[in-house]
Design a protein around this motif. Sequence first.
Motif, mmCIF file in Angstrom:
data_model
loop_
_atom_site.group_PDB
_atom_site.id
_atom_site.type_symbol
_atom_site.label_atom_id
_atom_site.label_comp_id
_atom_site.label_asym_id
_atom_site.label_seq_id
_atom_site.Cartn_x
_atom_site.Cartn_y
_atom_site.Cartn_z
ATOM 1 N N ARG A 13 0.800 -1.220 0.000
ATOM 2 C CA ARG A 13 0.000 0.000 0.000
ATOM 3 C C ARG A 13 0.836 1.275 0.000
ATOM 4 O O ARG A 13 0.437 2.292 0.544
ATOM 5 C CB ARG A 13 -1.001 -0.019 1.164
ATOM 6 C CG ARG A 13 -2.043 -1.115 0.970
ATOM 7 C CD ARG A 13 -3.070 -1.213 2.060
ATOM 8 N NE ARG A 13 -4.150 -2.112 1.621
ATOM 9 C CZ ARG A 13 -5.123 -2.547 2.388
ATOM 10 N NH1 ARG A 13 -5.181 -2.167 3.655
ATOM 11 N NH2 ARG A 13 -6.056 -3.353 1.917
ATOM 12 N N TYR A 59 -7.097 7.132 -5.125
ATOM 13 C CA TYR A 59 -7.835 5.913 -4.776
ATOM 14 C C TYR A 59 -7.707 5.656 -3.282
ATOM 15 O O TYR A 59 -6.602 5.669 -2.725
ATOM 16 C CB TYR A 59 -7.314 4.709 -5.570
ATOM 17 C CG TYR A 59 -7.861 4.652 -6.972
ATOM 18 C CD1 TYR A 59 -8.972 3.881 -7.271
ATOM 19 C CD2 TYR A 59 -7.276 5.401 -7.990
ATOM 20 C CE1 TYR A 59 -9.498 3.842 -8.557
ATOM 21 C CE2 TYR A 59 -7.789 5.368 -9.281
ATOM 22 C CZ TYR A 59 -8.898 4.581 -9.556
ATOM 23 O OH TYR A 59 -9.420 4.565 -10.836
ATOM 24 N N CYS A 60 -8.851 5.410 -2.658
ATOM 25 C CA CYS A 60 -8.897 5.177 -1.214
ATOM 26 C C CYS A 60 -9.558 3.825 -0.962
ATOM 27 O O CYS A 60 -10.519 3.466 -1.639
ATOM 28 C CB CYS A 60 -9.716 6.266 -0.509
ATOM 29 S SG CYS A 60 -9.316 7.958 -0.995
ATOM 30 N N ASN A 61 -9.062 3.106 0.001
ATOM 31 C CA ASN A 61 -9.726 1.849 0.372
ATOM 32 C C ASN A 61 -9.366 1.469 1.796
ATOM 33 O O ASN A 61 -8.370 1.945 2.355
ATOM 34 C CB ASN A 61 -9.350 0.712 -0.573
ATOM 35 C CG ASN A 61 -7.880 0.344 -0.565
ATOM 36 O OD1 ASN A 61 -7.105 0.840 -1.393
ATOM 37 N ND2 ASN A 61 -7.465 -0.515 0.357
ATOM 38 N N GLY A 62 -10.182 0.612 2.364
ATOM 39 C CA GLY A 62 -9.896 0.045 3.675
ATOM 40 C C GLY A 62 -9.316 -1.347 3.508
ATOM 41 O O GLY A 62 -8.428 -1.560 2.688
ATOM 42 N N ALA A 110 -9.911 -5.025 -2.196
ATOM 43 C CA ALA A 110 -8.816 -4.085 -2.454
ATOM 44 C C ALA A 110 -7.787 -4.652 -3.418
ATOM 45 O O ALA A 110 -7.026 -3.900 -4.041
ATOM 46 C CB ALA A 110 -8.141 -3.698 -1.138
ATOM 47 N N GLN A 144 -2.664 7.490 -3.397
ATOM 48 C CA GLN A 144 -3.132 6.264 -2.745
ATOM 49 C C GLN A 144 -3.311 6.511 -1.254
ATOM 50 O O GLN A 144 -2.382 6.945 -0.566
ATOM 51 C CB GLN A 144 -2.137 5.121 -2.950
ATOM 52 C CG GLN A 144 -2.616 3.795 -2.353
ATOM 53 C CD GLN A 144 -1.611 2.674 -2.551
ATOM 54 O OE1 GLN A 144 -0.406 2.896 -2.516
ATOM 55 N NE2 GLN A 144 -2.098 1.466 -2.767
ATOM 56 N N ALA A 199 -4.534 4.211 1.743
ATOM 57 C CA ALA A 199 -4.925 2.867 2.165
ATOM 58 C C ALA A 199 -4.103 2.498 3.389
ATOM 59 O O ALA A 199 -2.910 2.803 3.449
ATOM 60 C CB ALA A 199 -4.689 1.866 1.036
ATOM 61 N N TYR A 211 -11.872 2.482 6.365
ATOM 62 C CA TYR A 211 -10.980 3.621 6.160
ATOM 63 C C TYR A 211 -11.279 4.399 4.868
ATOM 64 O O TYR A 211 -11.127 5.616 4.811
ATOM 65 C CB TYR A 211 -9.538 3.117 6.121
ATOM 66 C CG TYR A 211 -8.485 4.170 5.883
ATOM 67 C CD1 TYR A 211 -7.905 4.860 6.935
ATOM 68 C CD2 TYR A 211 -8.054 4.475 4.586
ATOM 69 C CE1 TYR A 211 -6.929 5.816 6.722
ATOM 70 C CE2 TYR A 211 -7.083 5.435 4.361
ATOM 71 C CZ TYR A 211 -6.514 6.111 5.424
ATOM 72 O OH TYR A 211 -5.556 7.067 5.201
ATOM 73 N N GLY A 212 -11.698 3.708 3.811
ATOM 74 C CA GLY A 212 -11.741 4.309 2.489
ATOM 75 C C GLY A 212 -12.670 5.499 2.358
ATOM 76 O O GLY A 212 -12.310 6.520 1.757
ATOM 77 N N ALA A 235 -13.362 6.051 -3.839
ATOM 78 C CA ALA A 235 -13.217 5.186 -2.679
ATOM 79 C C ALA A 235 -13.750 3.808 -3.024
ATOM 80 O O ALA A 235 -14.887 3.675 -3.491
ATOM 81 C CB ALA A 235 -13.982 5.750 -1.483
ATOM 82 N N ALA A 279 -14.765 0.160 -1.446
ATOM 83 C CA ALA A 279 -15.132 -0.422 -0.152
ATOM 84 C C ALA A 279 -15.868 -1.724 -0.379
ATOM 85 O O ALA A 279 -16.689 -1.822 -1.300
ATOM 86 C CB ALA A 279 -16.002 0.543 0.655
#
Length: 555
Positions: free
Chosen positions: A235, A383-386, A391, A406, A408, A416-417, A435, A437
């Motif tokens: 990440r 780009y956001c993700n948990g 993912a 990024q 993450a 988190y995302g 995001a 998820a």
Amino acid sequence: MSLRTGGQILVDQLKVHGTTHLFCVPGESYLAVLDALHDVDIKTIVCRQEGGAAYMAEAVGKMTGQPGIVMVTRGPGATNASCGIHVAAQDSTPLIMFVGQVARDMKEREAFQELDYKAVFGSIAKWVVEIDRAERIPEIVSRAFHVATQGRPGPVVIALPEDMLTDSVEVADALPYAPVVMKPGAEDMEALRRRLLEAERPIVLAGGSGWSERGVKDLQRFAENFDLPVAVSFRRQMLFPADHPNFAGDFGIGPNPKLLERVKNADLVLLVGGRLSEMPSQSYTLFDIPGDGSKLVHIHPGAEELNKVYRAGLGILATPHAFAAAAAELPKPNAVKWAGSHKVAHADYLAWSDTSKVKTAGDLQMAEVMAQLKQVMPSDTVYCNGAGNYATWVHRFWPFRAFASQLAPTSGTMGYGVPAAVAAKALQPGREVIAFAGDGCFMMNGQEFATMMQYDLPVIVVVVDNGMYGTIRMHQEREYPGRVSATALKNPDFAALARSYGGHGETVRKTAEFGPALERCRKSGKASIIHCLIDPEAITPARSLTDIRNGALKK
């Protein structure tokens, strides 16, 4: 100097240190601070739960390298936010959390929502402190900014007794914080150059925090000059552009087998900025611990991290961007023994990230979804993700090419995302933000979709819905095949949920539906949710749940 309340002094210090955004859930324990924020141009974003607010502040720290700021009330407010403090600690992210505290004359009586913050946060924050006199606010806040950013970055927690914030005192502001930058010495760089030229199969692993856009460009120049393949840690994909000819891939969970073999066979590994913790080290199996250091050069800004787990044959105390600047200036060799290896490594990465070679169960193919995103989304999209198997599609198939693109958690936290996307869009409204998820991940902080609507932040949330906690189900089938327990989920209509908030919602069941849905979301100008219903069997790009279950049953 004039008399100011503790709340006013605190807000003035945030201004001095360059704070532009602040995330909070309001509480009566710090009303004096909220009142002082009324008169300044710090963008105060009100969130729906303290965990989301803390994740937003952590995301700011990741994007900017400056401490993200979160304010929460005492007791349950602070404990709700603890998840964000843990992410900041494991991800080495600068963050400062201000938390309300009971009045000083009520301490040690277990007053309403009273907590001992040093006891609660002492094991996860870099520093925990309580300000007992308003005169000390400039001193302690200045120290907090330095502690959060110097050495290995991390979170600081500052408790604010309610009555201290209403005291009026005369005190001067601190100077703007100026963190000390650790730079490598000439002897360090000469030793590195010698070790490189003696090697036959070197590779660079870039990770950690404390980078800058210039540092990333300097690392590219160093790699070009020495024909070095460069992989990025779990990440941390924004640290080297995926379209660069020296890029070898993402070295995280389930990496490209060819990349894993390359790292295992390397006779020199330059670990720049990272700690090589459990995920990128493949559960601490890459190197002997502590080992003889014969193949490891470790560059890190925290002296306590060097030789902490692995013995480094050469340890260099330096921030990543300072090291990269020095490495870029090393004389370019006439020839190297590993010439051309970066081309092979990059070709391996391109083959691994080829979406056309991946086919999973069901009508909605996530590899093709990623291919459609690559066709239309700008290269600097954030780009956001948990956490979750969903993912994998982003990490493997989106070519990260821009710095600060990024968000993450390397700590693997869920939920988190969506909050991270709020922070990213608030901080840089000109960039597109997506995001990702899972259905379980979204429901942990999906309420922050309301925050997107409140502040007119047109983020696109892609909810990958397989009706279960997918990662846990995968492990369950591997360890206890056929015995499904506590992993099934019954979900709402996420597209309808978006519309109920006043946002835009789309439902996607087939691959061909995704592109048009994405286009409508982008044109809507609203926060949007694309509800992607995937086959539960499509748990990874390579193996289905049935494959995993059957493999376990054969053992």
